[in-house]
Each structure stands twice: as structure tokens, then as C-alpha cells.
Design a protein around this motif. Structure first.
Motif, PDB file in Angstrom:
ATOM      1  N   GLN A  23      38.963  31.886  56.267  1.00  0.00           N
ATOM      2  CA  GLN A  23      38.178  32.099  55.046  1.00  0.00           C
ATOM      3  C   GLN A  23      38.785  33.214  54.194  1.00  0.00           C
ATOM      4  OE1 GLN A  23      34.179  32.660  56.800  1.00  0.00           O
ATOM      5  NE2 GLN A  23      33.483  31.116  55.331  1.00  0.00           N
ATOM      6  N   PHE A  24      39.202  34.302  54.872  1.00  0.00           N
ATOM      7  CA  PHE A  24      39.790  35.421  54.143  1.00  0.00           C
ATOM      8  C   PHE A  24      41.038  34.982  53.392  1.00  0.00           C
ATOM      9  CE2 PHE A  24      42.907  38.832  53.865  1.00  0.00           C
ATOM     10  CZ  PHE A  24      42.174  39.830  53.227  1.00  0.00           C
ATOM     11  N   LEU A  25      41.939  34.269  54.078  1.00  0.00           N
ATOM     12  CA  LEU A  25      43.178  33.831  53.453  1.00  0.00           C
ATOM     13  C   LEU A  25      42.906  32.882  52.290  1.00  0.00           C
ATOM     14  CD1 LEU A  25      45.464  33.278  56.586  1.00  0.00           C
ATOM     15  CD2 LEU A  25      45.536  35.166  54.936  1.00  0.00           C
ATOM     16  N   LYS A  26      41.914  32.010  52.447  1.00  0.00           N
ATOM     17  CA  LYS A  26      41.570  31.072  51.372  1.00  0.00           C
ATOM     18  C   LYS A  26      41.125  31.837  50.129  1.00  0.00           C
ATOM     19  CE  LYS A  26      37.970  27.858  49.982  1.00  0.00           C
ATOM     20  NZ  LYS A  26      36.647  27.288  50.331  1.00  0.00           N
ATOM     21  N   HIS A  27      40.196  32.764  50.314  1.00  0.00           N
ATOM     22  CA  HIS A  27      39.694  33.528  49.173  1.00  0.00           C
ATOM     23  C   HIS A  27      40.749  34.496  48.636  1.00  0.00           C
ATOM     24  CE1 HIS A  27      35.864  31.715  49.647  1.00  0.00           C
ATOM     25  NE2 HIS A  27      35.517  32.372  50.737  1.00  0.00           N
ATOM     26  N   TRP A  28      41.615  35.002  49.546  1.00  0.00           N
ATOM     27  CA  TRP A  28      42.674  35.911  49.122  1.00  0.00           C
ATOM     28  C   TRP A  28      43.643  35.197  48.182  1.00  0.00           C
ATOM     29  CZ3 TRP A  28      48.036  36.299  49.778  1.00  0.00           C
ATOM     30  CH2 TRP A  28      48.588  37.553  49.494  1.00  0.00           C
ATOM     31  N   VAL A  29      44.014  33.974  48.517  1.00  0.00           N
ATOM     32  CA  VAL A  29      44.917  33.197  47.655  1.00  0.00           C
ATOM     33  C   VAL A  29      44.259  32.925  46.309  1.00  0.00           C
ATOM     34  CG1 VAL A  29      46.043  30.952  47.350  1.00  0.00           C
ATOM     35  CG2 VAL A  29      46.201  32.144  49.553  1.00  0.00           C
ATOM     36  N   LYS A  33      45.409  34.503  42.576  1.00  0.00           N
ATOM     37  CA  LYS A  33      45.738  33.681  41.410  1.00  0.00           C
ATOM     38  C   LYS A  33      45.066  34.247  40.167  1.00  0.00           C
ATOM     39  CE  LYS A  33      46.409  29.271  43.839  1.00  0.00           C
ATOM     40  NZ  LYS A  33      45.846  27.901  44.038  1.00  0.00           N
ATOM     41  N   ARG A  34      43.801  34.648  40.302  1.00  0.00           N
ATOM     42  CA  ARG A  34      43.080  35.232  39.160  1.00  0.00           C
ATOM     43  C   ARG A  34      43.690  36.574  38.757  1.00  0.00           C
ATOM     44  NH1 ARG A  34      38.501  34.097  42.533  1.00  0.00           N
ATOM     45  NH2 ARG A  34      37.779  31.968  42.160  1.00  0.00           N
ATOM     46  N   LEU A  35      43.990  37.409  39.767  1.00  0.00           N
ATOM     47  CA  LEU A  35      44.548  38.725  39.481  1.00  0.00           C
ATOM     48  C   LEU A  35      45.903  38.615  38.791  1.00  0.00           C
ATOM     49  CD1 LEU A  35      43.654  40.714  42.723  1.00  0.00           C
ATOM     50  CD2 LEU A  35      42.865  41.224  40.403  1.00  0.00           C
ATOM     51  N   ALA A 333      37.952  41.464  45.121  1.00  0.00           N
ATOM     52  CA  ALA A 333      39.079  41.591  44.196  1.00  0.00           C
ATOM     53  C   ALA A 333      39.790  42.919  44.385  1.00  0.00           C
ATOM     54  CB  ALA A 333      38.585  41.441  42.754  1.00  0.00           C
ATOM     55  N   ILE A 334      39.035  43.982  44.674  1.00  0.00           N
ATOM     56  CA  ILE A 334      39.622  45.301  44.888  1.00  0.00           C
ATOM     57  C   ILE A 334      40.510  45.301  46.132  1.00  0.00           C
ATOM     58  CG2 ILE A 334      39.111  47.709  45.410  1.00  0.00           C
ATOM     59  CD1 ILE A 334      36.495  47.312  43.822  1.00  0.00           C
ATOM     60  N   VAL A 335      40.040  44.674  47.217  1.00  0.00           N
ATOM     61  CA  VAL A 335      40.840  44.593  48.444  1.00  0.00           C
ATOM     62  C   VAL A 335      42.173  43.900  48.163  1.00  0.00           C
ATOM     63  CG1 VAL A 335      40.945  43.610  50.769  1.00  0.00           C
ATOM     64  CG2 VAL A 335      38.806  44.588  49.933  1.00  0.00           C
ATOM     65  N   CYS A 336      42.133  42.816  47.417  1.00  0.00           N
ATOM     66  CA  CYS A 336      43.351  42.058  47.112  1.00  0.00           C
ATOM     67  C   CYS A 336      44.336  42.865  46.275  1.00  0.00           C
ATOM     68  CB  CYS A 336      42.991  40.765  46.375  1.00  0.00           C
ATOM     69  SG  CYS A 336      42.095  39.578  47.394  1.00  0.00           S
TER      70      CYS A 336
END
Length: 405
Positions: A23-29, A33-35, A333-336
Motif C-alpha cells: 500500500q505504501f509503495l502504491k501511494h508513494w508512486v 507523480k503529483r509532486l 505528501a511530506i514523507v514523499c
């Protein structure tokens, strides 16, 4: 069940709780993309704009060491003071425009931008004495007399740039809040190419020295301002720009305090390097020392622009998510962005150590200055590494405040 992170034209819910690495990797990707959609163009734009002044220093460095010192001192101390204040005060719009856009109050973006113009142009007027009396100010801080004299003369030539700063930063925040970053990319690239060509013509071909450098730099900054405003005025920002409004003159007091708070947070980074240049100018062999340190701070400025792009991206992401009442997505978003920034910082750290004997060559013809730059490589590489995360975590939308909230 929470709505999916990516919607299809619908309002998406807050980020679901992450319970596994998958789940983390999915949301991280998805978040990256947004960032990068925001940060990539912002980084390119910031580098192009910073390169306007940096390119001027490169051309000046191939004249004489004294002229490199004069341009560097004006760029880092006098213009650096104005740049930090203008950018810091303009960053108040990151919160206001970002949240207004996220809350669908589109008409307020234009009002906020005009209100910021009023405050920043007033501030520019207050900063004029610094430009007019740059030479005695630099002498007051015991700068080398020759450097102070030439830097003061160059500061007089650069007054038009000061007012371009005051107009540019509110326009930039206005466009960034709407994710209209590609127009900024195109304008910044055109201005940089124009500046390099005109600088070569005026400095190398026509031998106009610092007058040619100042002329090219002033014109380039005003190209940025006028081209971006022309894009807005021609109707490419419907709903957010409805023409000039008397509402810009209401609530100036509270808006000014918000702008000052933003300026203080962001200016400390710029003033740190400004103070270094001033202190180095008091050393025995001032011309060599100022030249070497200014080259390092110049390169550091390019790196800072990369992370400033991340700062812009995370500020917009936080504003949009909070405006849409999605705090969990804002924290993720901050973590990414921290992970991405630290990775890039390690890359810059490695490159400086690997290229320590050559990275000063494009800036100067002096072997003594190149040798001094090489001697600074170790401490400079650690500076780049430590600065990779700090700019991302500062600003009006403080990510650190959100992390611990």
C-alpha cells in the motif's frame, strides 16, 4: 471504505490508512507523480531564474577577479537581500492562493496577487536606499575598498531588477497555485536563452563590462514579469483573474503581517550566505577569498533552487489537500518529498567530492581561485547535503508543523 486516492474528475476522499508495504509503495508512486508534476517545472523555472544572475557572474569572472567579486557581492549581498525579502513575502500567497484554489474560491486568487503587489512594491521603495548607498554600506562592514566601490556602482545599475522582483513573485505564486507551471517553464527558458545571448553580445563582443551585464540582467527579469502577466491578462486564467480590483487595498495590514512572517522564515537562508560573503570580504587576500566563496555559494544556489522547487510543490500540495479537507494525504505528501530531497542531496554530495578539482573552472580564469575552490570541497559537499532537506521543510505552509500536529 475510503475513496481511492486518484479520482476521475470527482472529489476524492482523504488518504486511506496504510497497513502494508505494498500500500505504501502504491501511494508513494502516485504521490510522487503529483509532486514531480509540480516540482519538475518549478525546479526548472527556479534554476533558469537563478541562472540569470549566476550566468552574469560567469561572464564577469572571465573579465577580472575584481569584477567577479563586484558582481558576486552585489548579487549575493545587495540583490540577495532584496531577493530573499521579496520571495519570502511573496510566499504568503502559497497558503492563501493554494487554499482558495482548493476551496474553489477562484476569484480571490487575483485579489490576493494584487494585494501582494501593493505590499511588495512598497517594500521595494523602502529597499531603494540599500541600492543607492551600497558602497558606504559595504565599507561600513569593512569590505575591501575596491570591491565596495565597484559593487556599489553595479548596484545602481540593478535597481530595475529590484522592482521586477516585487512583481514577479506574486505572479509566480498565483500561477503555481493553479498548477499553471508550464507557462512559467517556457518564459524562464526564453529569458535565460535571451540573457546568455545578450550577455555574450554586450560583454564579450561590445566590451561593455558591468554596464552590459546589468543591461542584459535587467531586461531578462522584465521579460519574465511581462510575459507571465501577459499570459494572465490575455484570459488564460479564467475565474482567477477578473482584472484589477479595489479589493487589493483592503486588509493590507493583516496581509502585510502574514507576508513579513513568511519573509522572516525564508530570508534567514539567503542572509546566511550574504553574511558569509561580507565576512570573507574582510580577510587579508579578500579578492581571492570572495571569488572562491562566491563560486561555492553560486553552485549552492543552483542546488537550493532544486529544493526550492520541492518547497513550492509541497506547499501547493499541502494547501490543496487542506483546502479540500484531506489532512492525511497532506502528511503523506511530506514523507514523499523528504525522501526525494534526501536522495538528491546525497547525489550532489558525491558529485562535489568527485569533481572538486574542476567545478570552479567555468567561473574563473585564475588558478589561485580554482585552487581555493578545490580546498573548500569537503565542507562545501556537507553543506549541500545538509541543505537538501531544510529548504523543503520551511515556508508559509510549514510541513514540520503539520507532521507534529
Amino acid at each position: 471504505m475510503a475513496e481511492p486516492l486518484l479520482g476521475s474528475g470527482k472529489e476524492r476522499g482523504d488518504l486511506e490508512e496504510i497497513r502494508s508495504l505494498k500500500q505504501f509503495l502504491k501511494h508513494w508512486v502516485e504521490e510522487n507523480k503529483r509532486l514531480w508534476y509540480l516540482a519538475g517545472p518549478s525546479i526548472f523555472t527556479s534554476i533558469c531564474r537563478y541562472s540569470l544572475g549566476a550566468t552574469t557572474q560567469v561572464f564577469a569572472g572571465h573579465l577580472t577577479t575584481l569584477e567577479l567579486d563586484a558582481v558576486s557581492t552585489e548579487n549575493m549581498v545587495i540583490a540577495g537581500l532584496a531577493f530573499g525579502i521579496m520571495m519570502g513575502m511573496g510566499s504568503a500567497l502559497e497558503t492563501l492562493c493554494g487554499q482558495a484554489y482548493g476551496a474553489k474560491q477562484l476569484h480571490m486568487l487575483g485579489v490576493y496577487m494584487q494585494r501582494s503587489w501593493v505590499i511588495l512594491l512598497t517594500t521595494c521603495t523602502c529597499l531603494l536606499p540599500v541600492y543607492l548607498f551600497a558602497t558606504p554600506i559595504l565599507r561600513l562592514f569593512k569590505q575591501d575598498a575596491d570591491i565596495a566601490e565597484l559593487a556599489g556602482r553595479f548596484s545602481l545599475y540593478m535597481i530595475p531588477q529590484l522592482f521586477a522582483y516585487g512583481l514577479n513573485f506574486p505572479i509566480s505564486k498565483f500561477l503555481q497555485a493553479q498548477s499553471k507551471v508550464m507557462v512559467m517553464v517556457v518564459v524562464a527558458a526564453i529569458a535565460l536563452v535571451f540573457h546568455v545571448g545578450l550577455s555574450w553580445l554586450l560583454i564579450v563582443q561590445f566590451k561593455l563590462g558591468l554596464i552590459g551585464a546589468a543591461t542584459s540582467l535587467n531586461i531578462a527579469w522584465w521579460i519574465v514579469v511581462l510575459a507571465q502577466f501577459g499570459y494572465i491578462a490575455m484570459g488564460y486564467c479564467p475565474g482567477t483573474w477578473n482584472g484589477f480590483s479595489w479589493g487589493a487595498f483592503r486588509g493590507l495590514g493583516s496581509f502585510a503581517w502574514l507576508s513579513i512572517g513568511s519573509a522572516i522564515m525564508l530570508c534567514l537562508e539567503f542572509w546566511y550566505y550574504m553574511i558569509i560573503i561580507v565576512l570573507v570580504g574582510r580577510l587579508g587576500n579578500a579578492q581571492i577569498a570572495v571569488a572562491a566563496v562566491s563560486i561555492c555559494t553560486n553552485i549552492n544556489g543552483w542546488e537550493f533552487m532544486v529544493f526550492l522547487g520541492f518547497n513550492v510543490a509541497i506547499s501547493v500540495r499541502i494547501s490543496n489537500e487542506l483546502g479540500a479537507r484531506r489532512p492525511r494525504a497532506a502528511k503523506f505528501a511530506i514523507v514523499c518529498v523528504i525522501m526525494s530531497s534526501l536522495t538528491l542531496g546525497l547525489i550532489f554530495f558525491t558529485l562535489v567530492l568527485a569533481l572538486k578539482d574542476v567545478y570552479g573552472i567555468p567561473f574563473t580564469n585564475s588558478p589561485d581561485v580554482i585552487r581555493a575552490v578545490s580546498n573548500l570541497a569537503v565542507i562545501f559537499s556537507f553543506t549541500l547535503l545538509f541543505n537538501s532537506v531544510q529548504p523543503v521543510l520551511t515556508g508559509r505552509n510549514s510541513p514540520m508543523a503539520l507532521i507534529f500536529s
